[in-house]
Design a protein around this motif. Structure first.
Motif, short mmCIF file in Angstrom:
data_model
loop_
_atom_site.label_atom_id
_atom_site.label_comp_id
_atom_site.label_asym_id
_atom_site.label_seq_id
_atom_site.Cartn_x
_atom_site.Cartn_y
_atom_site.Cartn_z
N CYS A 176 95.50 -8.07 37.98
CA CYS A 176 95.43 -7.25 39.34
C CYS A 176 94.52 -8.11 40.13
O CYS A 176 93.24 -7.92 40.18
CB CYS A 176 94.91 -5.73 39.10
N TRP B 251 90.73 -7.72 41.11
CA TRP B 251 89.93 -6.65 40.61
C TRP B 251 89.50 -7.24 39.16
O TRP B 251 90.35 -7.90 38.37
CB TRP B 251 90.99 -5.42 40.13
N HIS C 61 90.00 2.23 39.14
CA HIS C 61 91.11 2.90 39.94
C HIS C 61 91.89 3.49 39.02
O HIS C 61 92.48 4.81 39.40
CB HIS C 61 91.91 1.45 39.99
N CYS C 62 91.74 3.39 37.57
CA CYS C 62 92.56 4.41 36.89
C CYS C 62 91.71 5.70 36.41
O CYS C 62 92.60 6.82 36.57
CB CYS C 62 92.52 3.79 35.21
N ALA D 80 92.74 7.62 39.98
CA ALA D 80 94.19 7.93 39.85
C ALA D 80 94.33 9.21 39.02
O ALA D 80 95.04 10.33 39.05
CB ALA D 80 95.03 6.90 39.42
N PHE E 248 98.93 6.11 46.81
CA PHE E 248 98.69 5.15 45.88
C PHE E 248 99.06 3.87 46.18
O PHE E 248 99.67 2.79 45.52
CB PHE E 248 99.24 5.50 44.34
N ASP F 214 94.90 2.61 49.42
CA ASP F 214 94.33 3.87 49.06
C ASP F 214 93.69 3.40 47.80
O ASP F 214 92.65 4.04 47.59
CB ASP F 214 95.57 4.54 48.73
N ASN F 215 94.34 2.75 46.93
CA ASN F 215 93.76 2.24 45.48
C ASN F 215 92.47 1.42 45.82
O ASN F 215 91.42 1.82 44.98
CB ASN F 215 94.93 1.48 44.74
N GLN F 216 92.43 0.48 46.76
CA GLN F 216 91.13 -0.13 46.85
C GLN F 216 89.91 0.60 47.48
O GLN F 216 88.89 0.64 47.10
CB GLN F 216 91.34 -1.33 47.96
N ASP G 60 89.54 3.87 46.53
CA ASP G 60 88.92 4.59 45.44
C ASP G 60 88.06 3.52 44.66
O ASP G 60 87.07 4.25 44.26
CB ASP G 60 90.13 5.16 44.56
N GLU H 162 99.21 4.06 34.24
CA GLU H 162 98.19 4.12 33.64
C GLU H 162 98.11 3.40 32.24
O GLU H 162 97.05 2.57 31.86
CB GLU H 162 97.73 5.28 33.45
N HIS I 234 98.18 -0.37 32.78
CA HIS I 234 96.77 -0.79 33.25
C HIS I 234 95.93 -0.86 31.96
O HIS I 234 95.02 -1.69 31.83
CB HIS I 234 96.15 0.25 34.24
#
Length: 203
Positions: free
Chosen positions: A40, A43, A51-52, A55, A67, A71-73, A75, A116, A119
């Motif tokens: 990723c 990351w 991130h996981c 989420a 997502f 948005d993920n960044q 978090d 997930e 990931h």
């Protein structure tokens, strides 16, 4: 009352299996391993875990966002000051809480369970764990990928019906890597009539 794992939706069951598979790997990893880069972009292992965890928490509480990368960044950035133990604790608790929410949602959140699990493969790959994308839950993941192909209209047809113009031969882990856009080994698959990027259902 929470249903037994056998009666849950595959996308929920895969999270519970992932929690069991990933816990001992994280417990055995030295502190500096969490700084390793992952597939990723930008990351580290810690970032993927953050991130996981975020989420899964959002899924469990219903506080969902789009997502999207930004948005993920956000978090991940919000957890930069957390102790590593707290990042891992949120993740492991999140698997179980989100599994219940995904099961109750009746299909609308299934993609989160699959994402997930993928990931988890990203983390295992970075930590040099063999079979990174072939952990327990693989059969459930393959079924989910097939369903997602149908639902998203991304099932490829290589030529007219009955006259395929191409095909794919790959082992299960490589198939997961292809459909998830995760650096498949070119020596482990044979694809004709399409580009590997055409097979990626999500990234």
């Amino acid at each position: 009352m929470v249903r037994s794992i056998a009666g849950m939706r595959p996308a929920a069951r895969i999270l519970l299996l992932e929690a069991e598979a990933l816990r001992p790997i994280l417990e055995a990893a030295p502190p500096d391993a969490f700084d390793r880069p992952t597939v990723c972009d930008g990351w580290s292992v810690r970032d993927v875990l953050a991130h996981c965890g975020a989420a899964l928490t959002r899924t469990a509480t219903g506080d969902l966002h789009r997502f999207k990368p930004e948005d993920n960044q956000a978090d991940v950035d919000a957890r930069k000051t957390w102790a590593l133990a707290d990042v891992i604790a949120e993740l492991l608790a999140g698997y179980h809480d989100a599994a219940a929410a995904i099961d109750a949602a009746g299909g609308s959140l299934d993609a989160i369970g699959l994402g997930e699990w993928v990931h988890g493969g990203d983390v295992r790959e970075a930590l040099d764990v063999p079979g990174a994308y072939a952990s327990s839950g693989l059969e459930l993941a393959l079924g989910s990928l097939a369903e997602r192909s149908d639902r998203d209209g991304r099932r490829l047809r290589f030529g007219p019906a009955g006259e395929p113009a191409g095909g794919l031969r790959a082992d299960a882990e490589t198939f997961v890597r292809l459909t998830a856009g995760r650096r498949p080994d070119p020596e482990r698959y044979d694809l004709t009539g399409a580009d590997p990027a055409d097979l990626a259902l999500f990234r």
